[in-house]
Write a protein that holds these residues in place. Structure first.
Motif, PDB file in Angstrom:
ATOM      1  N   PRO A 253       0.830  -1.210   0.000  1.00 49.64           N
ATOM      2  CA  PRO A 253       0.000   0.000   0.000  1.00 49.64           C
ATOM      3  C   PRO A 253       0.867   1.264   0.000  1.00 49.64           C
ATOM      4  N   VAL A 254       0.445   2.255  -0.782  1.00 48.06           N
ATOM      5  CA  VAL A 254       1.147   3.542  -0.848  1.00 48.06           C
ATOM      6  C   VAL A 254       0.117   4.651  -0.728  1.00 48.06           C
ATOM      7  N   THR A 255       0.393   5.655   0.122  1.00 52.87           N
ATOM      8  CA  THR A 255      -0.516   6.785   0.312  1.00 52.87           C
ATOM      9  C   THR A 255       0.223   8.092   0.079  1.00 52.87           C
ATOM     10  N   ASN A 256      -0.389   8.975  -0.698  1.00 48.30           N
ATOM     11  CA  ASN A 256       0.149  10.319  -0.900  1.00 48.30           C
ATOM     12  C   ASN A 256      -0.337  11.183   0.248  1.00 48.30           C
TER      13      ASN A 256
ATOM     14  N   LEU B 102      -0.129   9.194  -7.608  1.00 47.31           N
ATOM     15  CA  LEU B 102      -1.283   9.362  -6.728  1.00 47.31           C
ATOM     16  C   LEU B 102      -1.652  10.831  -6.573  1.00 47.31           C
ATOM     17  N   ASN B 103      -2.942  11.100  -6.557  1.00 51.75           N
ATOM     18  CA  ASN B 103      -3.424  12.424  -6.194  1.00 51.75           C
ATOM     19  C   ASN B 103      -3.279  12.631  -4.693  1.00 51.75           C
ATOM     20  N   SER B 104      -3.321  13.862  -4.263  1.00 45.87           N
ATOM     21  CA  SER B 104      -3.190  14.185  -2.851  1.00 45.87           C
ATOM     22  C   SER B 104      -4.228  13.438  -2.019  1.00 45.87           C
ATOM     23  N   GLY B 105      -3.747  12.790  -0.957  1.00 49.19           N
ATOM     24  CA  GLY B 105      -4.640  12.086  -0.031  1.00 49.19           C
ATOM     25  C   GLY B 105      -5.107  10.731  -0.497  1.00 49.19           C
ATOM     26  N   LYS B 106      -4.742  10.310  -1.688  1.00 50.07           N
ATOM     27  CA  LYS B 106      -5.211   9.044  -2.236  1.00 50.07           C
ATOM     28  C   LYS B 106      -4.210   7.919  -1.955  1.00 50.07           C
ATOM     29  N   SER B 107      -4.723   6.688  -2.033  1.00 46.85           N
ATOM     30  CA  SER B 107      -3.904   5.499  -1.809  1.00 46.85           C
ATOM     31  C   SER B 107      -4.051   4.535  -2.977  1.00 46.85           C
ATOM     32  N   ALA B 108      -3.041   3.702  -3.143  1.00 46.91           N
ATOM     33  CA  ALA B 108      -3.079   2.661  -4.167  1.00 46.91           C
ATOM     34  C   ALA B 108      -2.139   1.553  -3.722  1.00 46.91           C
ATOM     35  N   GLU B 109      -2.120   0.486  -4.490  1.00 44.85           N
ATOM     36  CA  GLU B 109      -1.254  -0.647  -4.170  1.00 44.85           C
ATOM     37  C   GLU B 109      -0.248  -0.881  -5.294  1.00 44.85           C
ATOM     38  N   ALA B 110       0.998  -1.013  -4.899  1.00 43.28           N
ATOM     39  CA  ALA B 110       2.035  -1.427  -5.843  1.00 43.28           C
ATOM     40  C   ALA B 110       2.148  -2.944  -5.764  1.00 43.28           C
TER      41      ALA B 110
END
Length: 325
Positions: A232-235, A270-278
């Protein structure tokens, strides 16, 4: 003095002369191999460099962008260059040339906010510049559009996301003699990350990112199986940005093996405040290291530490363990 080169490069010959005397100077040049025969020359005298006039010209200027570093005319292969820190295209030390180092110190002493843009094709020991500069941008050799690219980054029109492909050492004395073929203390694979000034894989961005806890598809595998890491990665910043998630592997109890080796990476925008998975694949070859018993690269049973984060620095990495049966 004699120089042989395959392209026109600046060389420096020093002569002591006396006022009022006349000297005859002959310069001979000829074609060798299939190289061009050409000659460019000039005469002059060297004067000690002072920065007082430049500092005076900057009166009223709060922020200075200083573009410096090295040149393709200095570092290369088989070049007739003999300046302090360089010999025949090789580097005799990895420090920033003294005239630039002292100028940055003078700017800082004058109360300027200093942004240093470093041009080079190799690592430079920038420890003093971390004190004399408020920000450092590694620009390498950018080519025709390099200036525009640097301006876009400095003025916020583009968000940087690059990561260092080499280790930046603290000083020249960290590097062993080139004729010492031991890998100890060389590169991120054999140098503890805290000993580096800027470690392999390091790079800042305008927003900040948070790396969460990874999940592995398996933590116990056979030599022919693949492991998939979901990270998980969060901006956590206030603007859109890109993070480079990196995965390193170390074989536990590998006495002479590397501290860690890069085995995979993935860009995540990622946009500000958003999360995604690598999602990063570790095929069987990711667990291949030199085996002294077989005298070859091999995948052997045992424990392997899998590190993940946004640089090779220990403080930037988290860890899971994978066992190969």
């Amino acid at each position: 003095q004699q120089y042989t080169n395959w392209r026109t490069l600046p060389s420096r010959a020093t002569y002591s002369v006396e006022a009022g005397e006349t000297y005859d100077i002959e310069i001979h040049f000829a074609q060798r191999e299939n190289w061009q025969a050409n000659l460019e020359f000039n005469f002059g005298k060297e004067l000690d460099v002072t920065y007082d006039q430049i500092i005076e010209n900057l009166d009223g200027i709060e922020t200075v962008i200083y573009v410096g570093g090295l040149s393709t005319l200095l570092e290369g292969e088989e070049m007739p260059v003999n300046y302090p820190g360089f010999k025949g295209g090789d580097r005799t030390n990895i420090e920033l040339p003294a005239v630039q180092r002292e100028f940055l110190k003078a700017l800082k002493a004058a109360g300027k906010t200093v942004i240093y843009v470093n041009n080079s094709g190799s690592a430079i020991a920038l420890t003093p510049e971390t004190e004399s500069a408020d920000a450092i941008l590694q620009a390498w050799y950018g080519g025709e559009s390099g200036g525009q690219a640097v301006a876009d980054v400095l003025f916020g029109d583009y968000n940087p996301s690059g990561k260092l492909p080499v280790t930046f050492y603290k000083h020249s004395d960290q590097l062993p003699d080139i004729e010492d073929y031991s890998m100890e203390g060389r590169t991120y694979r054999y140098l503890e990350s805290e000993e580096a000034l800027f470690p392999f894989g390091f790079g800042l961005s305008y927003p900040s990112f948070e790396i969460g806890e990874a999940e592995a598809s398996k933590t116990s595998i056979t030599p022919d199986e693949t492991v998939w890491l979901t990270i998980p990665v969060t901006n956590t910043g206030d603007r859109t940005g890109t993070e480079i998630v990196q995965v390193y592997v170390r074989k536990v109890n590998d006495k002479d093996g590397p501290i860690k080796t890069l085995k995979g990476f993935e860009r995540v925008e990622l946009n500000s405040g958003k999360s995604a998975e690598a999602v990063i694949e570790l095929p069987p070859s990711s667990f291949e290291f030199y085996d002294w018993e077989q005298r070859k690269m091999a995948i052997t049973s045992g424990e392997y530490e899998v590190f993940y984060g946004n640089s090779s620095a220990s403080e930037d990495l988290k860890k899971i363990t994978v066992e190969i049966k």
